[in-house]
Enzyme design. Structure first.
Site, short mmCIF file in Angstrom:
data_model
loop_
_atom_site.label_atom_id
_atom_site.label_comp_id
_atom_site.label_asym_id
_atom_site.label_seq_id
_atom_site.Cartn_x
_atom_site.Cartn_y
_atom_site.Cartn_z
N ASP A 9 39.67 27.72 30.70
CA ASP A 9 38.93 29.21 31.33
C ASP A 9 37.97 30.39 29.68
O ASP A 9 38.77 29.42 29.16
CB ASP A 9 40.14 29.88 32.35
CG ASP A 9 40.80 30.08 31.57
OD1 ASP A 9 41.03 30.17 30.24
OD2 ASP A 9 41.61 30.73 32.59
N THR A 10 37.51 31.27 30.40
CA THR A 10 37.33 32.05 28.75
C THR A 10 35.89 31.96 28.74
O THR A 10 35.62 30.86 29.03
CB THR A 10 38.15 32.23 28.10
OG1 THR A 10 39.65 32.23 28.61
CG2 THR A 10 38.59 33.36 27.27
N SER A 11 35.37 33.11 28.41
CA SER A 11 34.08 33.21 27.95
C SER A 11 33.59 33.76 26.41
O SER A 11 35.18 34.84 26.25
CB SER A 11 33.25 33.31 28.07
OG SER A 11 31.74 32.73 27.62
N SER A 32 38.18 36.57 30.99
CA SER A 32 38.04 35.20 31.60
C SER A 32 39.14 35.47 32.96
O SER A 32 38.76 36.12 33.66
CB SER A 32 40.01 34.62 30.78
OG SER A 32 39.76 33.65 30.60
N LEU A 48 34.77 29.64 34.74
CA LEU A 48 35.99 30.19 33.50
C LEU A 48 36.07 31.47 33.95
O LEU A 48 36.91 31.56 32.56
CB LEU A 48 35.08 29.33 32.73
CG LEU A 48 34.14 28.45 32.49
CD1 LEU A 48 33.59 28.31 31.28
CD2 LEU A 48 35.82 27.71 32.31
#
Length: 587
Positions: free
Chosen positions: A395-397, A414, A69
């Site tokens: 995706d992404t955090s 991301s 992610l």
């Protein structure tokens, strides 16, 4: 006016008990999208680092323990609040299209699409974002803050359920390139939950930067060391590996593009909601959407509607549609376009938009975008119809930190690793964020050399001077601002604590073109988490919403993280969303 026609329920629902307690402390606190990243940030805080040091440590760690992610060579928009100066600074952490790219390439050779693969690559921005944050606002070295990330990559970590699921779901994407498959499909299959997952090439890449920094710092101190780490990525062996791979495989990213790149520092966009200053990044990302939603809702007594009542869900969904319509028309890289952000956030314009919402009727499609200089109209807008299926939520955090001084850090790193190739020997999948542009000449986000795509990741920060400071954010693509809005209102309007706020059932509209290629559109679609119940769903359907159901507490509804500091008592509270492997750690 909406307030005159809306039927309100004076009852006010309380939040259900949370699965976890809010984590509390009086010294420092970090909440991140993965528990090992939270641990990395906490270890830096315990070692004497400030919020920026800890946030960078957690952010780099996310690029290891959630490398499906988040990519170290991806994007990393950052927001920093300095307690002593009482100001807020943004770092865009977003790369640009290579100078050699052209819109005609996608229009003429790819039928107006931006295909998976190397052509999506923009300049990697995250390394410069992390290093710039350290240089300008931190106290520690790159090697110090990256030490846990290096260890997690070199020695491995236990594969967690979400990452295993996403690798399995996107196995065909990983198989497209041998370098991706070698990492993410070891032995030809997706890793199982609990298996040790090792990324030795990525560990060597990070260690190389730390080693270059250490050598330079011996001669010239911390600042020269950070420059050496940056040069190792943007001018040294890492840059050469990336650009050689690009050249050999038909890409456009060059050594000149890499060497010339620098992140942009700037002022945030701000909206004051009931005495609380809410900060977002500029219209080069979707961050102002959150503020527009708040501005539209600011004229309504939300508390009387009842938390997650049918009326409340309908109202928020319609306000979201209005904000996303403006995003589609107006948001763009301000270097290339004039974005009327002040007018879009003005109270007069918000009142005009608010007046378009009807209590008993949902827009069947995306509303017409507004004209801040004219009158808004209750019309729908033409957009391509979507294919059937689940809307893209990729995706992404996220990481939030508040330190012992009251400094706050908010970042949303991301970039996924299944739709662009990994550069062999590096462990890096350079940012494929170009798929958030449009291969359409008339679109405000059309592909152009040097232009930033409109980014979905958007960190936020809420401050009420003398009362509290709260960094907050989430992964989730177009769901991000919607989840952030609901979680913020859970606190600001309904008085929940941070853990109740992130756990409460959520919903999301998809009645607008998706931010990701191929920009699919789901007219009228409203997704509800299962806990909201069938009766609400039926009543919302009767209003015209095309209701679809998510499971209870699904990762597709985001993964909110928050840290709040009470500036009067010094108490820190951390909330982390159990929908994903998020955790808060503090003392």
């Amino acid at each position: 006016m909406y307030e005159r026609t809306f039927s309100t329920d004076p009852s006010r629902a309380s939040a259900p008990p949370s699965l976890r307690p809010a984590v509390m402390g009086h010294r420092h606190m970090v909440s991140a999208g993965h528990y090992l990243a939270a641990e990395a940030g906490f270890r830096v805080l315990e070692a004497g680092g400030n919020a920026v040091d800890a946030g960078v440590a957690a952010g780099i760690a996310l690029g290891v323990v959630q490398s499906d992610l988040v990519n170290f060579a991806g994007v990393a928009p950052i927001m920093i609040r300095r307690a002593k100066a009482r100001d807020v600074v943004t770092i865009d952490g977003l790369g640009v299209w290579p100078k050699g790219i052209s819109l005609d390439l996608f229009v003429k050779e790819h039928g107006g699409a931006i295909p998976p693969g190397i052509l999506r690559t923009i300049v990697p921005a995250a390394p410069d974002a992390w290093l710039t944050a350290l240089e300008r606002f931190g106290t520690m070295s790159f090697g110090e803050v990256a030490s846990d990330a290096i260890r997690f990559a070199r020695d491995g970590f236990a594969m967690h359920a979400l990452m295993a699921e996403l690798i399995r779901e996107n196995a065909e994407g990983y198989r497209r390139w041998p370098s991706n498959a070698a990492i993410y499909l070891p032995g030809g299959r997706a890793p199982q939950v609990g298996e040790r997952f090792v990324q030795k090439d990525l560990a060597r890449t990070l260690q190389y930067m730390a080693d270059e920094e250490k050598r330079a710092a011996r001669r010239g101190g911390r600042k020269r060391g950070l420059k050496a780490a940056r040069d190792a990525f943007y001018r040294g062996d890492i840059a050469k590996a990336i650009t050689d791979f690009q050249r050999k495989n038909g890409g456009f990213l060059t050594s000149a593009d890499m060497a010339a790149y620098r992140v942009e520092l700037g002022a945030p966009v701000r909206y004051r909601f009931r005495g609380i200053d809410v900060y977002a990044c500029g219209p080069w990302c979707q961050g102002p959407v959150l503020l527009q939603m708040l501005s539209i809702l600011d004229g309504i007594d939300l508390g009387t509607l009842g938390h997650n009542s049918v009326e409340y869900v309908h109202l928020l969904a319609e306000a979201m549609k209005l904000a996303f319509a403006d995003r589609e028309r107006h948001y763009a890289d301000p270097r290339f376009a004039r974005v009327p952000i002040a007018a879009l956030l003005s109270r007069g314009y918000a009142a005009e938009r608010r007046a378009l919402i009807r209590a008993l009727e949902a827009w069947p499609e995306m509303p017409q975008a507004g004209d801040p200089k004219g009158r808004a109209r209750r019309e729908t807008t033409a957009a391509p119809r979507a294919a059937k299926g689940e809307p893209m939520v990729l995706d992404t955090s996220y990481v939030a930190v508040v330190d012992r001084h009251g400094n706050a850090f908010s970042a949303t790193p991301s970039d996924s690793s299944w739709h662009v190739p990994v550069v062999p020997g590096t462990g890096l999948a350079p940012s494929g964020r170009g798929y958030q542009s449009w291969a359409k000449p008339s679109h405000p986000q059309a592909v152009a050399p040097g232009r930033r795509p409109r980014l979905t990741p958007n960190p936020a920060l809420a401050v009420r001077e003398g009362h509290f400071v709260m960094p907050f954010g989430t992964p989730g693509g177009d769901v991000q601002c919607q989840a952030m809005l609901q979680s913020f209102l859970n606190i600001a309007v309904f008085g929940m604590d941070v853990q109740q706020a992130v756990e409460a059932p959520r919903f999301a509209t998809f009645s607008f073109p998706n931010s990701f290629e191929p920009h699919t559109y789901y007219p009228g679609r409203l997704n509800l988490e299962g806990a909201l119940g069938s009766e609400r769903g039926e009543r919302l359907s009767a209003l015209g919403h095309k209701v679809e159901w998510w499971p209870e507490r699904t990762w597709r509804a985001g993964g909110m993280c928050m840290v709040a500091k009470d500036e009067k008592t010094g108490l820190l509270s951390g909330g982390a969303d159990p929908r994903r492997p998020s955790y808060a750690v503090g003392w």
